[in-house]
Design a protein around this motif. Sequence first.
Motif, short mmCIF file in Angstrom:
data_model
loop_
_atom_site.label_atom_id
_atom_site.label_comp_id
_atom_site.label_asym_id
_atom_site.label_seq_id
_atom_site.Cartn_x
_atom_site.Cartn_y
_atom_site.Cartn_z
N ILE A 206 1.18 -1.31 0.10
CA ILE A 206 0.42 -0.15 0.24
C ILE A 206 1.33 1.75 0.28
O ILE A 206 2.45 1.07 0.24
N GLY A 207 0.44 2.27 -0.33
CA GLY A 207 0.94 3.51 -0.19
C GLY A 207 2.02 4.39 1.05
O GLY A 207 2.51 5.53 1.05
N ARG A 208 2.45 2.52 1.87
CA ARG A 208 3.72 3.58 2.78
C ARG A 208 5.30 3.09 1.89
O ARG A 208 5.14 1.63 2.38
N TYR A 209 6.10 3.66 2.28
CA TYR A 209 7.66 3.25 2.18
C TYR A 209 8.74 4.15 2.37
O TYR A 209 8.71 4.38 2.53
N VAL A 210 9.10 3.11 2.99
CA VAL A 210 11.16 3.20 3.26
C VAL A 210 12.40 2.53 2.28
O VAL A 210 11.79 1.11 2.74
N LEU A 211 12.47 3.30 1.93
CA LEU A 211 13.68 3.21 0.86
C LEU A 211 14.67 3.17 0.41
O LEU A 211 14.95 4.83 1.61
N ASP A 212 15.64 1.95 0.48
CA ASP A 212 17.01 2.36 0.63
C ASP A 212 16.71 3.03 -1.13
O ASP A 212 16.85 3.05 -2.08
N PRO A 213 17.95 4.54 -0.79
CA PRO A 213 18.60 4.95 -1.86
C PRO A 213 18.68 4.37 -3.60
O PRO A 213 18.72 4.64 -4.79
N SER A 214 19.23 3.02 -3.17
CA SER A 214 20.39 2.38 -4.66
C SER A 214 18.67 1.94 -5.38
O SER A 214 19.32 2.58 -6.72
N VAL A 215 17.13 2.57 -4.81
CA VAL A 215 16.46 2.50 -6.39
C VAL A 215 16.48 3.59 -7.45
O VAL A 215 15.84 2.75 -7.96
N PHE A 216 17.10 4.46 -7.31
CA PHE A 216 17.47 5.59 -7.69
C PHE A 216 17.93 4.90 -9.54
O PHE A 216 17.62 5.07 -10.14
N THR A 217 19.06 4.38 -8.70
CA THR A 217 19.92 3.34 -9.86
C THR A 217 19.36 2.15 -10.53
O THR A 217 19.44 2.24 -12.20
N GLU A 218 18.11 2.16 -10.25
CA GLU A 218 17.70 0.87 -11.02
C GLU A 218 16.73 2.09 -12.20
O GLU A 218 15.88 2.03 -13.25
N LEU A 219 16.50 3.33 -11.25
CA LEU A 219 14.65 3.41 -11.59
C LEU A 219 15.38 4.67 -13.14
O LEU A 219 14.56 5.09 -13.55
N ASP A 220 17.05 5.19 -12.79
CA ASP A 220 16.80 6.18 -14.09
C ASP A 220 17.69 4.74 -15.31
O ASP A 220 17.25 6.12 -16.38
N LYS A 221 16.74 3.31 -14.98
CA LYS A 221 17.23 3.13 -16.59
C LYS A 221 15.53 3.36 -17.25
O LYS A 221 15.57 3.07 -18.23
N LYS A 222 14.59 3.68 -16.40
CA LYS A 222 13.93 3.90 -17.26
C LYS A 222 13.00 3.06 -18.36
O LYS A 222 12.26 3.13 -18.74
N THR A 223 13.10 2.00 -17.34
CA THR A 223 12.26 0.39 -17.81
C THR A 223 10.68 0.56 -17.75
O THR A 223 10.35 0.90 -16.72
N ARG A 224 9.41 0.96 -18.54
CA ARG A 224 8.70 0.43 -18.09
C ARG A 224 8.84 -1.00 -18.38
O ARG A 224 8.78 -2.61 -18.75
N GLY A 225 7.02 -1.27 -17.83
CA GLY A 225 6.34 -2.46 -17.15
C GLY A 225 5.15 -2.01 -17.49
O GLY A 225 4.72 -1.38 -18.18
N ALA A 226 4.17 -3.09 -15.68
CA ALA A 226 2.82 -3.02 -16.32
C ALA A 226 2.26 -1.04 -17.19
O ALA A 226 2.00 -0.84 -16.37
N GLY A 227 1.52 -1.68 -17.63
CA GLY A 227 0.09 -0.72 -18.12
C GLY A 227 1.88 0.24 -19.27
O GLY A 227 1.31 1.46 -19.20
N ASN A 228 2.32 -0.24 -20.02
CA ASN A 228 3.49 0.47 -20.56
C ASN A 228 3.55 2.14 -19.15
O ASN A 228 4.97 3.05 -20.01
N GLU A 229 4.06 2.14 -18.12
CA GLU A 229 5.03 2.65 -17.23
C GLU A 229 5.38 2.43 -16.13
O GLU A 229 6.32 1.52 -16.66
N ILE A 230 7.15 3.31 -15.29
CA ILE A 230 7.97 3.49 -15.35
C ILE A 230 7.35 2.95 -13.34
O ILE A 230 7.26 3.67 -12.98
N GLN A 231 7.78 1.15 -13.35
CA GLN A 231 6.71 1.25 -12.41
C GLN A 231 8.11 0.92 -11.02
O GLN A 231 9.02 0.42 -11.28
#
Length: 290
Positions: A206-231
């Motif tokens: 659900i809509g609450r997260y505490v995240l490690d900043p390593s996720v940014f490097t992965e999001l930076d790849k801009k890979t599209r997923g479900a619904g053609n959105e960057i998930q």
Amino acid sequence: MVQRVRKAVLPVAGLGTRFLPATKVIPKEMIPVIDKPVVQYAIEEARAAGIEEFIFVSAEGKESIAAHFSPHPELERALEEKGKTAELKLVRDASLPAGAMHIVKQGNPLGLGHAVWCAWELVGNEPFAVILPDDMVLSNTPCLKQLIDAHAQVGGHVVAVEDVPRDQTNRYGILDVLTDDGKLAKAKGLVEKPAPDKAPSTLAIIGRYVLDPSVFTELDKKTRGAGNEIQLTDGLNRTLDKVPFHGLRFEGVRYDCGTRVGFVEANVAFGLAHPEMADRLRPLLQKLLK
Ligand code: UTP
């Protein structure tokens, strides 16, 4: 030693199409539940959890969100002159401290993962919270505080999860569970919006997260997923070989204000939890149900 969580990202750049026509001009986050805009509950929860910096990922036409959390000198002066001290306090309490609010524009609503990526520069290299204001949580301990406390123990990514009916797995990010002690579930994988027969579990993010900043490097790849959105879920999934991922079954009840029925339910639930309103509301609801 786990770093303290000081910053929260609030993605509010979505179009709110499920709430049209209400959201034609008014951002869905500004629609009130009882007497406060939905997004104010999110900010209050974050402040109660010790968050000091608030990063809104916003869009054109959503300027009223930042205005709501800024001082309003004219209104404050008028209330002061009229001696309306209680109202003045309500207005002032809604403002964030100077310098605590940042706005970044998403530009194009390419998905939640992209919205979070937009905050990279402002978050930097430290653990951070993500709050989706649509999800409102009524609890004794603020939901985000529960996550931050768990994060201090286990580090990595810690997200709020709840069991959903199997026929609803296609609305959520779902955990592929490795171990589960009934409160914290450690995941070995995540799947975004799986069909009920493909879902590895019914444990939904659900809509609450505490995240490690390593996720940014992965999001930076801009890979599209479900619904053609960057998930966001896909970005997190790709960090699981480096960073532990835990789902916390939080104490409290979540209301999904992104849907019309969930929004009405939230109004009733928060009304019944409101000290000045509950006693008047209960008989009204009983009358309506007769
Ligand atoms: P939703 O899936 O609820 O989308 O996004 P939405 O656009 O807000 O609403 P509908 O589906 O059109 O009615 C979940 C959260 O992610 C944010 C939204 O603002 C909401 O808080 N979001 C989503 C973004 O900030 N940017 C995006 O590109 C997508």
